[in-house]
Design a protein around this motif. Structure first.
Motif, mmCIF file in Angstrom:
data_model
loop_
_atom_site.group_PDB
_atom_site.id
_atom_site.type_symbol
_atom_site.label_atom_id
_atom_site.label_comp_id
_atom_site.label_asym_id
_atom_site.label_seq_id
_atom_site.Cartn_x
_atom_site.Cartn_y
_atom_site.Cartn_z
ATOM 1 N N ASP A 22 -60.665 -69.171 52.017
ATOM 2 C CA ASP A 22 -62.009 -68.714 52.362
ATOM 3 C C ASP A 22 -62.729 -68.002 51.212
ATOM 4 O O ASP A 22 -63.931 -67.772 51.269
ATOM 5 C CB ASP A 22 -61.984 -67.827 53.612
ATOM 6 N N ARG A 23 -62.025 -67.693 50.136
ATOM 7 C CA ARG A 23 -62.637 -67.049 48.968
ATOM 8 C C ARG A 23 -63.187 -68.054 47.974
ATOM 9 O O ARG A 23 -64.030 -67.747 47.147
ATOM 10 C CB ARG A 23 -61.620 -66.171 48.240
ATOM 11 N N GLY A 24 -62.670 -69.302 48.012
ATOM 12 C CA GLY A 24 -63.053 -70.306 47.029
ATOM 13 C C GLY A 24 -61.861 -71.190 46.708
ATOM 14 O O GLY A 24 -61.054 -71.495 47.584
ATOM 15 N N TYR A 25 -61.731 -71.546 45.439
ATOM 16 C CA TYR A 25 -60.626 -72.429 45.046
ATOM 17 C C TYR A 25 -60.155 -72.106 43.633
ATOM 18 O O TYR A 25 -60.838 -71.433 42.858
ATOM 19 C CB TYR A 25 -61.017 -73.903 45.130
ATOM 20 N N PHE A 26 -58.980 -72.646 43.321
ATOM 21 C CA PHE A 26 -58.398 -72.561 41.990
ATOM 22 C C PHE A 26 -57.688 -73.874 41.736
ATOM 23 O O PHE A 26 -57.081 -74.457 42.635
ATOM 24 C CB PHE A 26 -57.381 -71.414 41.902
ATOM 25 N N PHE A 27 -57.775 -74.364 40.494
ATOM 26 C CA PHE A 27 -56.944 -75.486 40.083
ATOM 27 C C PHE A 27 -56.750 -75.418 38.576
ATOM 28 O O PHE A 27 -57.563 -74.852 37.856
ATOM 29 C CB PHE A 27 -57.512 -76.841 40.527
ATOM 30 N N GLU A 28 -55.645 -75.997 38.152
ATOM 31 C CA GLU A 28 -55.338 -76.085 36.733
ATOM 32 C C GLU A 28 -55.980 -77.372 36.230
ATOM 33 O O GLU A 28 -55.599 -78.458 36.624
ATOM 34 C CB GLU A 28 -53.820 -76.134 36.580
ATOM 35 N N SER A 29 -56.981 -77.248 35.346
ATOM 36 C CA SER A 29 -57.698 -78.439 34.874
ATOM 37 C C SER A 29 -56.987 -79.110 33.700
ATOM 38 O O SER A 29 -57.184 -80.304 33.471
ATOM 39 C CB SER A 29 -59.137 -78.094 34.488
#
Length: 181
Positions: A22-29
């Motif tokens: 619910d805060r957003g997202y994260f990913f390793e690009s």
């Protein structure tokens, strides 16, 4: 990360593992070790480039020749593009064939385009911010290109003909059969 080889050997779609709440997202690009293992070769990127374009812009098929050939890892930060890779390796069974992949800020996909390929894209959203890593430095004398509407390639850029915006430089590019390869 998930690596999906396209019909063009050595050209990969890369889908990130997204961690969202619910805060957003994260990913390793990008992770060099995982990337090289996923594509099965060792690539060292030396230059990052970024562009911003409006709807209807087509950046024609560009490439670098000889010792200045470039592999690219491309992605869209914002907006949506149709990204095109063309196999220009004359000894390849897929020479002259292309793949067209939708890349967007939303789907977060990337495309790895190996050396020996041409690359271009069209903007199908209102605007798009495009980012790419290169494994070799740009050299003006070694640049080549193919016109966006080459009848042999038959690329569907997904842009209505009355909305296409192409640079003067790209409008005078040769067709594939007349290109310096």
């Amino acid at each position: 990360m998930n690596f999906i080889e396209t019909k063009l050997k050595g050209c990969f779609i890369i889908e990130p593992t997204l961690f969202a709440d619910d805060r957003g997202y994260f990913f390793e690009s990008f992770n060099e070790e995982r990337f090289n293992k996923g594509i099965g070769t060792n690539v060292e990127f030396v230059q990052d480039n970024q562009s911003f374009s409006q709807h209807g812009v087509i950046r024609a098929i560009h490439y670098q020749l000889g010792e200045y050939a470039q592999a690219k890892l491309v992605r869209v930060l914002h907006g949506t593009v149709i990204d095109v890779a063309v196999d220009l390796r004359k000894n390849s069974p897929t020479y002259g064939q292309h793949v067209a992949i939708e890349l967007s800020g939303e789907n977060k996909r990337q495309l790895f385009i190996p050396r020996g390929f041409g690359h271009g894209f069209s903007v199908v959203s209102e605007t798009a911010e495009f980012f790419y890593k290169c494994d070799n430095y740009y050299n003006k004398e070694s640049e080549g290109g193919i016109i966006f509407n080459d009848p042999t390639l038959e690329i569907d850029w997904k842009v209505d003909s009355d909305q296409i915006k192409v640079s003067e430089k790209d409008l005078i590019l040769p067709t594939l059969n007349k290109a310096r390869l």
